[in-house]
Structure formats: C-alpha cells, structure tokens
Design a protein around this motif. Structure first.
Motif, mmCIF file in Angstrom:
data_model
loop_
_atom_site.group_PDB
_atom_site.id
_atom_site.type_symbol
_atom_site.label_atom_id
_atom_site.label_comp_id
_atom_site.label_asym_id
_atom_site.label_seq_id
_atom_site.Cartn_x
_atom_site.Cartn_y
_atom_site.Cartn_z
ATOM 1 N N ASP A 21 0.827 -1.203 0.000
ATOM 2 C CA ASP A 21 0.000 0.000 0.000
ATOM 3 C C ASP A 21 0.861 1.253 0.000
ATOM 4 O OD1 ASP A 21 -2.541 1.375 0.021
ATOM 5 O OD2 ASP A 21 -2.146 1.834 2.135
ATOM 6 N N SER A 22 2.012 1.199 0.654
ATOM 7 C CA SER A 22 2.898 2.365 0.647
ATOM 8 C C SER A 22 3.347 2.702 -0.769
ATOM 9 C CB SER A 22 4.102 2.146 1.574
ATOM 10 O OG SER A 22 5.071 1.305 0.988
ATOM 11 N N PHE A 23 3.545 1.685 -1.607
ATOM 12 C CA PHE A 23 3.893 1.925 -3.010
ATOM 13 C C PHE A 23 2.726 2.571 -3.749
ATOM 14 C CE2 PHE A 23 7.503 -0.655 -2.175
ATOM 15 C CZ PHE A 23 8.416 -0.459 -3.207
ATOM 16 N N VAL A 24 1.516 2.078 -3.502
ATOM 17 C CA VAL A 24 0.330 2.632 -4.165
ATOM 18 C C VAL A 24 0.151 4.097 -3.776
ATOM 19 C CG1 VAL A 24 -2.183 2.472 -4.379
ATOM 20 C CG2 VAL A 24 -0.795 0.378 -4.387
ATOM 21 N N VAL A 25 0.279 4.393 -2.488
ATOM 22 C CA VAL A 25 0.140 5.774 -2.014
ATOM 23 C C VAL A 25 1.215 6.666 -2.634
ATOM 24 C CG1 VAL A 25 0.307 7.272 0.025
ATOM 25 C CG2 VAL A 25 -0.989 5.147 0.144
#
Length: 154
Positions: A21-25
């Motif tokens: 999710d950190s990559f998506v954000v």
C-alpha cells in the motif's frame, strides 16, 4: 499505541500489504514492489541487525502501521535512514504520524546518529508537507526524478 518488533512469521499478513500500500500511495501502483520473498528476506536480515528499527504499530491489539529504520553511509558519513513510515488509511490525518516520527528520532538519537534521510515520491504532497513540518529539507532528486531525497537533523 504500542510499538512492537516485527516478527515476520506472526506479522506477515500485515507487513506485506502495508508495504504494498505504501507503493500505491507513493507511486499510484505497486508494480515496483518486487518479489515478496526478497522483501521478507531483506526484512529478516535487517531486523536481526536492528530489531528496534523494524516495528509494527499496534492500537488496541490491531496493527495500524509499520516503521522500517536502518543505517546507511551517505557521502562518507553515517546516517539514519527511514525506509518506511506507514499508517493504514483510516488512521492517516489524525496526528499519529508524529508519534511514528518521534519513535524514529529517538531510535536514531539512541544510536548516536545526528542526521537522517528518506526518499519520497515528488507527487506525494501530504508526505512532503509532513516531512517539512518536521524540519526535513529536500536535498536532491534521485532515480531519474522518481524520488526526492530529504534530510533532517537530530
């Protein structure tokens, strides 16, 4: 809120989705996340060196965030490095990021480093504003403009 060392066998169901999710954000996609096994191997190796640097953030027995803090050499000097600040979406914007930041600063202070860095996507305006609010300054663009390196003084 509690900060507990990551136990990969116990926390795998949280740490991989949190990191993805950190990559998506940051980048709008997790396509550059890479191989899960390589990530877990790296996490195992790094957390064995610095167990207090690889932390699951827990509130009411429920994982809500993650910290990954390491040490690197930059231009001939040792620095602290924030690989990951992460909070689940429903906990963002509530001031909890400051508690993660305080943990990181104390970790680096206890480890006798006086400077720390991180990289952030140039399009992640919320993160950049948070880092600036906490005294960090942009040093330079890296990885062909994909990330900005920021630094802070302890």
């Amino acid at each position: 809120m509690k900060f507990i060392p990551i136990d990969i066998s116990k926390h795998k169901e949280y740490i991989i989705p949190f990191r993805r999710d950190s990559f998506v954000v940051s980048f709008g996609t997790d396509k550059d996340f890479g191989d899960e096994k390589k990530y877990l191997d790296w996490l195992q190796e790094q957390s064995a060196k610095n167990p207090k640097g690889f932390i699951l953030v827990v509130e009411k027995e429920e994982p809500i965030g993650q910290l990954e803090l390491t040490f690197k050499e930059y231009e001939g000097r040792g620095i602290g490095y924030i690989n990951l600040y992460y909070l689940i979406p429903e906990k963002r914007g509530m001031g909890l990021g400051s508690l993660l930041h305080d943990y990181a600063i104390n970790f680096f202070k206890d480890s006798c480093v006086s400077e720390y860095h991180l990289r952030v996507s140039p399009s992640n305006d919320h993160a950049i504003a948070f880092y600036r609010k906490n005294g960090m300054k942009q040093i330079k663009s890296e990885m062909d403009g994909k990330v900005l390196r920021m630094s802070g003084i302890i």
